[in-house]
Design a protein around this motif. Sequence first.
Motif: not given
Length: 329
Positions: A132-139, A195-200
Amino acid sequence: MISMQNQQLSLSTQLVVSDARDWMNTICGNHELIVPRQHKLNFQHQYVRLSTNHNALSLGYIEYGTDVGIVNAKTLRCYSLSLPLAGEQELQLTHSNNILSNSNTGLIINPQEELQLNIAGDCKKLHIAIPKEKLEQVLKGLIGQDLKQDIVFDPQMQMDTLQISQWWQQIRFFLDDINLSGAGHLHYFYQEMESLLIKKLLFIQPHNYSAQLKNNLGQNLPRELQFALQFIQQNSKLPIGLQDICDFSHSSATKLNLLFNKHFQISPIQYLKQIRLKNVFQELTQNPQNNIADIALEHGFNHLGHFSRDYKLLFNEKPSQTIKRLLMN
Protein backbone atom coordinates in the motif's frame (compact mmCIF):
# COMPACT_ATOMS: atom_id res chain seq x y z
CA MET A 1 7.03 -26.93 5.36
CA ILE A 2 9.49 -26.62 2.49
CA SER A 3 11.01 -23.34 1.35
CA MET A 4 13.58 -23.33 -1.44
CA GLN A 5 15.55 -20.47 -2.98
CA ASN A 6 17.23 -20.98 -6.34
CA GLN A 7 18.33 -18.94 -9.33
CA GLN A 8 14.83 -19.11 -10.80
CA LEU A 9 11.51 -18.70 -8.96
CA SER A 10 11.53 -19.57 -5.27
CA LEU A 11 9.12 -22.22 -4.01
CA SER A 12 7.23 -22.36 -0.73
CA THR A 13 5.23 -25.54 -0.01
CA GLN A 14 2.98 -25.70 3.05
CA LEU A 15 0.86 -28.64 4.23
CA VAL A 16 -0.28 -27.09 7.54
CA VAL A 17 -2.99 -24.39 7.49
CA SER A 18 -1.28 -22.16 10.05
CA ASP A 19 2.02 -22.33 8.13
CA ALA A 20 0.36 -21.39 4.83
CA ARG A 21 -1.47 -18.52 6.53
CA ASP A 22 1.70 -17.27 8.23
CA TRP A 23 3.61 -17.48 4.96
CA MET A 24 1.07 -15.37 3.07
CA ASN A 25 0.91 -12.98 6.03
CA THR A 26 4.57 -12.16 5.27
CA ILE A 27 3.61 -11.48 1.64
CA CYS A 28 0.31 -9.56 1.94
CA GLY A 29 -0.31 -8.79 5.62
CA ASN A 30 -2.50 -10.39 8.27
CA HIS A 31 -5.56 -12.37 7.19
CA GLU A 32 -7.39 -15.57 8.05
CA LEU A 33 -7.21 -18.81 6.07
CA ILE A 34 -10.24 -21.10 6.30
CA VAL A 35 -9.93 -24.75 5.25
CA PRO A 36 -12.69 -27.38 5.78
CA ARG A 37 -11.53 -29.94 8.37
CA GLN A 38 -11.74 -32.97 6.11
CA HIS A 39 -9.74 -31.28 3.35
CA LYS A 40 -5.97 -31.62 2.98
CA LEU A 41 -4.03 -28.50 2.14
CA ASN A 42 -1.29 -28.57 -0.50
CA PHE A 43 -0.26 -24.93 -0.72
CA GLN A 44 2.27 -24.04 -3.42
CA HIS A 45 3.71 -20.57 -3.97
CA GLN A 46 6.26 -20.06 -6.74
CA TYR A 47 7.38 -16.48 -6.37
CA VAL A 48 10.00 -13.78 -6.64
CA ARG A 49 10.38 -10.59 -4.61
CA LEU A 50 11.84 -7.78 -6.66
CA SER A 51 14.24 -6.79 -3.86
CA THR A 52 15.09 -7.62 -0.26
CA ASN A 53 13.34 -4.42 0.86
CA HIS A 54 10.40 -5.02 3.23
CA ASN A 55 7.98 -3.24 0.90
CA ALA A 56 9.09 -4.87 -2.36
CA LEU A 57 6.59 -6.25 -4.87
CA SER A 58 6.04 -10.00 -4.86
CA LEU A 59 4.82 -11.84 -7.95
CA GLY A 60 4.35 -15.50 -8.81
CA TYR A 61 1.94 -18.43 -8.94
CA ILE A 62 -0.31 -19.66 -6.10
CA GLU A 63 -2.44 -22.77 -5.59
CA TYR A 64 -3.92 -24.25 -2.41
CA GLY A 65 -4.79 -27.76 -3.60
CA THR A 66 -8.19 -27.70 -1.89
CA ASP A 67 -11.13 -25.32 -1.40
CA VAL A 68 -10.14 -22.45 0.92
CA GLY A 69 -11.44 -19.11 2.10
CA ILE A 70 -9.36 -15.97 2.68
CA VAL A 71 -10.83 -13.42 5.11
CA ASN A 72 -9.59 -9.83 5.28
CA ALA A 73 -10.71 -7.69 8.23
CA LYS A 74 -8.99 -4.54 6.94
CA THR A 75 -5.59 -5.85 8.09
CA LEU A 76 -3.76 -6.38 4.77
CA ARG A 77 -0.82 -4.13 4.00
CA CYS A 78 -0.83 -4.89 0.26
CA TYR A 79 -3.11 -4.67 -2.73
CA SER A 80 -3.49 -8.32 -3.72
CA LEU A 81 -4.05 -8.92 -7.45
CA SER A 82 -4.75 -12.34 -8.94
CA LEU A 83 -5.73 -13.94 -12.24
CA PRO A 84 -6.71 -17.63 -12.37
CA LEU A 85 -4.93 -19.64 -15.04
CA ALA A 86 -7.14 -22.63 -14.17
CA GLY A 87 -10.16 -22.99 -11.91
CA GLU A 88 -12.16 -20.19 -10.29
CA GLN A 89 -12.39 -17.97 -7.25
CA GLU A 90 -15.20 -15.80 -5.90
CA LEU A 91 -14.93 -12.50 -4.06
CA GLN A 92 -17.56 -11.72 -1.42
CA LEU A 93 -17.70 -8.03 -0.49
CA THR A 94 -19.70 -6.66 2.45
CA HIS A 95 -21.57 -3.99 0.49
CA SER A 96 -21.55 -5.36 -3.07
CA ASN A 97 -22.50 -8.35 -5.21
CA ASN A 98 -20.21 -11.36 -5.35
CA ILE A 99 -17.63 -11.34 -8.16
CA LEU A 100 -16.68 -14.55 -9.97
CA SER A 101 -13.08 -14.64 -11.13
CA ASN A 102 -11.64 -17.00 -13.76
CA SER A 103 -9.21 -16.74 -16.68
CA ASN A 104 -11.42 -13.97 -18.14
CA THR A 105 -11.63 -11.83 -14.99
CA GLY A 106 -8.84 -10.94 -12.60
CA LEU A 107 -9.36 -9.54 -9.10
CA ILE A 108 -7.96 -6.74 -6.98
CA ILE A 109 -8.37 -6.98 -3.22
CA ASN A 110 -8.26 -3.52 -1.66
CA PRO A 111 -6.61 -3.82 1.78
CA GLN A 112 -9.06 -1.46 3.49
CA GLU A 113 -12.16 -3.53 2.60
CA GLU A 114 -13.80 -6.31 4.61
CA LEU A 115 -14.20 -9.36 2.37
CA GLN A 116 -13.88 -13.08 1.88
CA LEU A 117 -12.21 -14.68 -1.12
CA ASN A 118 -13.28 -18.28 -1.80
CA ILE A 119 -10.75 -20.20 -3.90
CA ALA A 120 -11.55 -23.52 -5.59
CA GLY A 121 -9.20 -26.44 -5.03
CA ASP A 122 -8.30 -26.63 -8.73
CA CYS A 123 -7.50 -22.91 -8.96
CA LYS A 124 -3.95 -21.99 -9.95
CA LYS A 125 -3.45 -18.28 -10.33
CA LEU A 126 -1.01 -15.53 -11.10
CA HIS A 127 -0.55 -13.31 -8.07
CA ILE A 128 1.08 -9.98 -7.38
CA ALA A 129 1.22 -8.18 -4.04
CA ILE A 130 1.81 -4.42 -4.18
CA PRO A 131 2.51 -2.76 -0.79
CA LYS A 132 0.00 0.00 0.00
CA GLU A 133 2.80 2.40 0.92
CA LYS A 134 4.57 1.92 -2.42
CA LEU A 135 1.39 2.33 -4.50
CA GLU A 136 0.52 5.55 -2.66
CA GLN A 137 4.04 6.87 -3.15
CA VAL A 138 3.85 6.36 -6.93
CA LEU A 139 0.40 7.96 -7.22
CA LYS A 140 1.48 10.97 -5.15
CA GLY A 141 4.35 11.47 -7.57
CA LEU A 142 2.02 11.27 -10.57
CA ILE A 143 -0.58 13.77 -9.32
CA GLY A 144 1.87 15.99 -7.46
CA GLN A 145 0.08 16.12 -4.11
CA ASP A 146 -0.71 14.14 -0.97
CA LEU A 147 -3.60 11.69 -1.01
CA LYS A 148 -6.68 12.63 0.98
CA GLN A 149 -8.09 9.10 1.05
CA ASP A 150 -7.04 5.52 0.41
CA ILE A 151 -6.76 4.27 -3.16
CA VAL A 152 -9.77 2.05 -3.94
CA PHE A 153 -9.69 0.06 -7.18
CA ASP A 154 -12.60 -1.44 -9.07
CA PRO A 155 -12.09 -5.08 -7.98
CA GLN A 156 -12.72 -6.59 -11.44
CA MET A 157 -9.97 -6.70 -14.07
CA GLN A 158 -11.60 -7.62 -17.39
CA MET A 159 -9.24 -9.55 -19.64
CA ASP A 160 -11.12 -8.57 -22.81
CA THR A 161 -9.71 -5.08 -22.23
CA LEU A 162 -6.50 -4.87 -24.25
CA GLN A 163 -4.44 -2.92 -21.72
CA ILE A 164 -5.48 -5.17 -18.82
CA SER A 165 -4.60 -8.27 -20.82
CA GLN A 166 -1.21 -6.79 -21.73
CA TRP A 167 -0.50 -5.92 -18.10
CA TRP A 168 -1.00 -9.53 -16.98
CA GLN A 169 0.98 -10.77 -19.98
CA GLN A 170 3.83 -8.53 -18.82
CA ILE A 171 3.70 -10.26 -15.40
CA ARG A 172 3.95 -13.65 -17.12
CA PHE A 173 6.80 -12.38 -19.29
CA PHE A 174 8.77 -11.32 -16.18
CA LEU A 175 8.18 -14.69 -14.52
CA ASP A 176 9.11 -16.63 -17.68
CA ASP A 177 12.26 -14.53 -18.02
CA ILE A 178 13.25 -15.27 -14.41
CA ASN A 179 12.69 -18.99 -14.92
CA LEU A 180 14.79 -18.84 -18.08
CA SER A 181 17.58 -16.46 -17.06
CA GLY A 182 17.46 -16.56 -13.27
CA ALA A 183 16.70 -13.84 -10.74
CA GLY A 184 20.29 -12.69 -10.20
CA HIS A 185 20.02 -9.85 -12.71
CA LEU A 186 16.92 -8.31 -11.08
CA HIS A 187 18.84 -5.97 -8.80
CA TYR A 188 20.02 -4.04 -11.88
CA PHE A 189 16.52 -2.92 -12.87
CA TYR A 190 13.95 -4.01 -10.26
CA GLN A 191 13.05 -0.38 -9.53
CA GLU A 192 12.19 0.16 -13.20
CA MET A 193 10.09 -3.03 -13.20
CA GLU A 194 8.18 -1.93 -10.10
CA SER A 195 7.63 1.54 -11.47
CA LEU A 196 6.41 0.24 -14.84
CA LEU A 197 3.92 -2.23 -13.32
CA ILE A 198 2.51 0.20 -10.75
CA LYS A 199 2.23 3.21 -13.06
CA LYS A 200 0.58 1.20 -15.80
CA LEU A 201 -1.87 -0.31 -13.31
CA LEU A 202 -2.83 3.14 -12.04
CA PHE A 203 -3.56 4.30 -15.59
CA ILE A 204 -5.45 1.27 -16.90
CA GLN A 205 -7.50 0.02 -13.92
CA PRO A 206 -10.34 2.31 -12.67
CA HIS A 207 -9.96 3.68 -9.13
CA ASN A 208 -11.10 6.68 -7.13
CA TYR A 209 -8.22 8.87 -8.39
CA SER A 210 -8.55 7.93 -12.08
CA ALA A 211 -10.20 11.17 -13.21
CA GLN A 212 -7.67 13.33 -11.39
CA LEU A 213 -4.80 11.29 -12.76
CA LYS A 214 -6.10 11.61 -16.32
CA ASN A 215 -6.52 15.38 -15.99
CA ASN A 216 -3.05 15.80 -14.53
CA LEU A 217 -1.49 13.72 -17.28
CA GLY A 218 -2.75 16.01 -20.03
CA GLN A 219 -1.66 19.10 -18.13
CA ASN A 220 1.79 17.81 -17.21
CA LEU A 221 2.96 16.45 -20.57
CA PRO A 222 5.39 18.78 -22.37
CA ARG A 223 3.90 20.47 -25.42
CA GLU A 224 6.32 18.79 -27.82
CA LEU A 225 5.32 15.39 -26.47
CA GLN A 226 1.61 16.17 -26.81
CA PHE A 227 2.15 17.12 -30.47
CA ALA A 228 4.18 13.95 -31.08
CA LEU A 229 1.49 11.72 -29.56
CA GLN A 230 -1.20 13.43 -31.61
CA PHE A 231 0.79 12.97 -34.83
CA ILE A 232 1.47 9.29 -34.15
CA GLN A 233 -2.16 8.53 -33.31
CA GLN A 234 -3.46 10.26 -36.44
CA ASN A 235 -0.86 8.91 -38.88
CA SER A 236 0.10 5.46 -37.61
CA LYS A 237 -1.04 3.77 -40.85
CA LEU A 238 1.27 5.96 -42.95
CA PRO A 239 5.00 5.29 -43.59
CA ILE A 240 6.16 7.85 -41.01
CA GLY A 241 9.50 7.90 -39.21
CA LEU A 242 11.27 9.75 -36.41
CA GLN A 243 12.04 12.80 -38.53
CA ASP A 244 8.36 13.21 -39.46
CA ILE A 245 7.43 13.12 -35.76
CA CYS A 246 10.17 15.66 -34.97
CA ASP A 247 9.02 18.01 -37.73
CA PHE A 248 5.40 17.99 -36.56
CA SER A 249 6.27 18.46 -32.88
CA HIS A 250 8.95 21.11 -33.59
CA SER A 251 11.48 19.17 -31.57
CA SER A 252 14.83 17.43 -32.06
CA ALA A 253 15.27 13.67 -32.13
CA THR A 254 17.41 13.83 -28.99
CA LYS A 255 14.79 15.72 -27.00
CA LEU A 256 11.91 13.53 -28.18
CA ASN A 257 13.80 10.39 -27.25
CA LEU A 258 14.44 11.81 -23.78
CA LEU A 259 10.76 12.80 -23.34
CA PHE A 260 9.38 9.43 -24.49
CA ASN A 261 11.81 7.51 -22.29
CA LYS A 262 10.98 9.69 -19.29
CA HIS A 263 7.19 9.38 -19.63
CA PHE A 264 6.73 5.98 -21.34
CA GLN A 265 10.08 4.17 -20.87
CA ILE A 266 10.31 3.57 -24.64
CA SER A 267 11.51 5.49 -27.71
CA PRO A 268 9.17 7.35 -30.14
CA ILE A 269 9.59 4.59 -32.77
CA GLN A 270 8.86 1.88 -30.20
CA TYR A 271 5.75 3.84 -29.18
CA LEU A 272 4.66 4.04 -32.83
CA LYS A 273 5.18 0.28 -33.21
CA GLN A 274 3.08 -0.41 -30.09
CA ILE A 275 0.26 1.79 -31.41
CA ARG A 276 0.31 -0.10 -34.73
CA LEU A 277 0.36 -3.49 -32.99
CA LYS A 278 -2.53 -2.52 -30.72
CA ASN A 279 -4.53 -1.32 -33.72
CA VAL A 280 -3.89 -4.65 -35.47
CA PHE A 281 -5.02 -6.49 -32.34
CA GLN A 282 -8.21 -4.42 -32.18
CA GLU A 283 -8.99 -5.11 -35.84
CA LEU A 284 -8.35 -8.84 -35.41
CA THR A 285 -10.68 -8.78 -32.41
CA GLN A 286 -13.42 -7.08 -34.39
CA ASN A 287 -12.85 -8.93 -37.70
CA PRO A 288 -11.13 -12.30 -37.03
CA GLN A 289 -12.17 -13.55 -40.48
CA ASN A 290 -9.96 -10.98 -42.26
CA ASN A 291 -6.52 -11.83 -43.65
CA ILE A 292 -3.71 -11.22 -41.13
CA ALA A 293 -1.17 -10.11 -43.74
CA ASP A 294 -3.59 -7.57 -45.25
CA ILE A 295 -4.33 -6.08 -41.80
CA ALA A 296 -0.62 -5.89 -40.93
CA LEU A 297 0.23 -4.16 -44.22
CA GLU A 298 -2.65 -1.72 -43.78
CA HIS A 299 -1.25 -0.68 -40.39
CA GLY A 300 2.27 0.02 -41.61
CA PHE A 301 4.05 -3.33 -41.24
CA ASN A 302 5.98 -4.10 -44.40
CA HIS A 303 8.00 -7.04 -43.07
CA LEU A 304 5.59 -9.76 -41.98
CA GLY A 305 8.26 -11.80 -40.21
CA HIS A 306 9.22 -8.87 -37.98
CA PHE A 307 5.54 -8.08 -37.45
CA SER A 308 4.76 -11.59 -36.24
CA ARG A 309 7.76 -11.56 -33.87
CA ASP A 310 6.86 -8.16 -32.40
CA TYR A 311 3.20 -9.11 -32.08
CA LYS A 312 4.09 -12.21 -30.05
CA LEU A 313 6.44 -10.23 -27.81
CA LEU A 314 3.68 -7.76 -26.98
CA PHE A 315 0.67 -10.08 -26.71
CA ASN A 316 2.35 -13.37 -25.76
CA GLU A 317 0.72 -15.15 -28.70
CA LYS A 318 0.97 -15.22 -32.49
CA PRO A 319 -1.65 -13.35 -34.58
CA SER A 320 -2.98 -16.73 -35.78
CA GLN A 321 -3.36 -17.81 -32.14
CA THR A 322 -5.35 -14.65 -31.38
CA ILE A 323 -7.76 -15.47 -34.20
CA LYS A 324 -8.03 -19.11 -33.15
CA ARG A 325 -8.79 -18.10 -29.56
CA LEU A 326 -11.42 -15.59 -30.67
CA LEU A 327 -13.14 -18.06 -33.00
CA MET A 328 -13.18 -20.74 -30.29
CA ASN A 329 -14.83 -18.34 -27.84
